[in-house]
Design an enzyme around this catalytic site. Structure first.
Site, short mmCIF file in Angstrom:
data_model
loop_
_atom_site.label_atom_id
_atom_site.label_comp_id
_atom_site.label_asym_id
_atom_site.label_seq_id
_atom_site.Cartn_x
_atom_site.Cartn_y
_atom_site.Cartn_z
N ASP A 186 28.93 45.96 35.51
CA ASP A 186 30.43 45.64 35.73
C ASP A 186 31.21 46.94 36.00
O ASP A 186 31.06 47.67 35.36
CB ASP A 186 30.94 44.87 34.71
N ASN A 241 32.55 32.42 34.30
CA ASN A 241 33.95 32.22 34.51
C ASN A 241 33.87 31.21 35.89
O ASN A 241 33.36 31.74 36.97
CB ASN A 241 34.86 33.27 34.77
N GLN A 275 38.02 33.41 37.02
CA GLN A 275 37.09 33.91 37.88
C GLN A 275 37.92 34.62 39.09
O GLN A 275 39.10 34.04 39.82
CB GLN A 275 36.30 32.67 38.39
N HIS A 329 28.41 34.68 39.41
CA HIS A 329 28.14 35.92 38.68
C HIS A 329 27.92 35.48 37.26
O HIS A 329 28.88 35.07 36.64
CB HIS A 329 28.74 37.14 38.97
N HIS A 350 28.29 37.12 33.56
CA HIS A 350 28.53 38.23 32.75
C HIS A 350 27.47 38.17 31.59
O HIS A 350 27.42 37.19 30.79
CB HIS A 350 30.01 38.08 32.31
P1 DGP Z 1 35.19 37.18 37.10
O1 DGP Z 1 36.55 37.55 36.53
O2 DGP Z 1 34.56 36.46 36.10
O3 DGP Z 1 35.12 36.92 38.58
O4 DGP Z 1 34.57 38.89 37.07
C1 DGP Z 1 34.38 39.55 38.24
C2 DGP Z 1 34.02 40.68 37.74
O5 DGP Z 1 33.60 41.64 38.75
C3 DGP Z 1 34.96 41.79 36.79
O6 DGP Z 1 34.63 41.80 35.49
C4 DGP Z 1 34.97 43.17 37.48
C5 DGP Z 1 33.62 43.00 38.24
N1 DGP Z 1 34.04 43.85 39.69
C6 DGP Z 1 34.70 43.52 40.64
N2 DGP Z 1 34.64 44.35 41.83
C7 DGP Z 1 33.75 44.99 41.36
C8 DGP Z 1 32.75 45.91 42.16
O7 DGP Z 1 33.10 46.53 42.99
N3 DGP Z 1 31.60 46.47 41.57
C9 DGP Z 1 31.26 46.11 40.22
N4 DGP Z 1 30.19 46.85 39.65
N5 DGP Z 1 31.94 45.16 39.48
C10 DGP Z 1 33.03 44.52 40.20
#
Ligand code: DGP
Length: 116
Positions: free
Chosen positions: A34, A89, A96, A102, A104
């Protein structure tokens, strides 16, 4: 629904169009760290196929859902953790923000309950 969404951030990571620190790949899944880690280990495990949430993935591609669940334990153990939290989420009220399912995987510190 198409297997990919050209406007989806995580589809672009699957395609290699946006860089990510990928920790594992399988036939059906990709796992990457993340960008905003909330624990020493914070890995997102996603299906290659575009589905917005875990329930729709189970309906559309159950084999990918099973592989995704197997991968969550594997990535936690690969970082040395038998204890970990797995979070999906689901929906805007559940925080979300990316609508490509996804899981976590959070580990490496003591996690409190209930979550915020
Ligand atoms: P959620 O809030 O459950 O939809 O989580 C989305 C997650 O995605 C958040 O923890 C940050 C991560 N995230 C968002 N954009 C990127 C990205 O471009 N690269 C990576 N590695 N993670 C990302």
């Amino acid at each position: 629904m198409s297997d990919t969404d050209p406007n989806c951030l995580f589809c672009k990571i699957v395609a290699g169009d946006i860089p990510a620190e990928i920790v594992s790949e399988t036939e059906h899944t990709v796992a990457f760290r993340d960008v905003d880690p909330q624990a020493p280990t914070h890995v997102l495990v996603i299906p290659r196929v575009h589905q917005p949430d875990i329930a729709s993935l189970v309906d559309a591609a159950p084999e990918a859902a099973v592989e995704l669940l197997k991968e969550t334990r594997r990535v936690a153990q690969a970082d040395g953790h038998d204890s970990y939290r797995l979070v999906f989420n689901t929906g805007p009220d559940a925080h979300q923000t990316v609508f490509h399912v996804h899981g976590h995987v959070l580990a490496g510190r003591s996690l409190t309950w209930p979550p915020g």
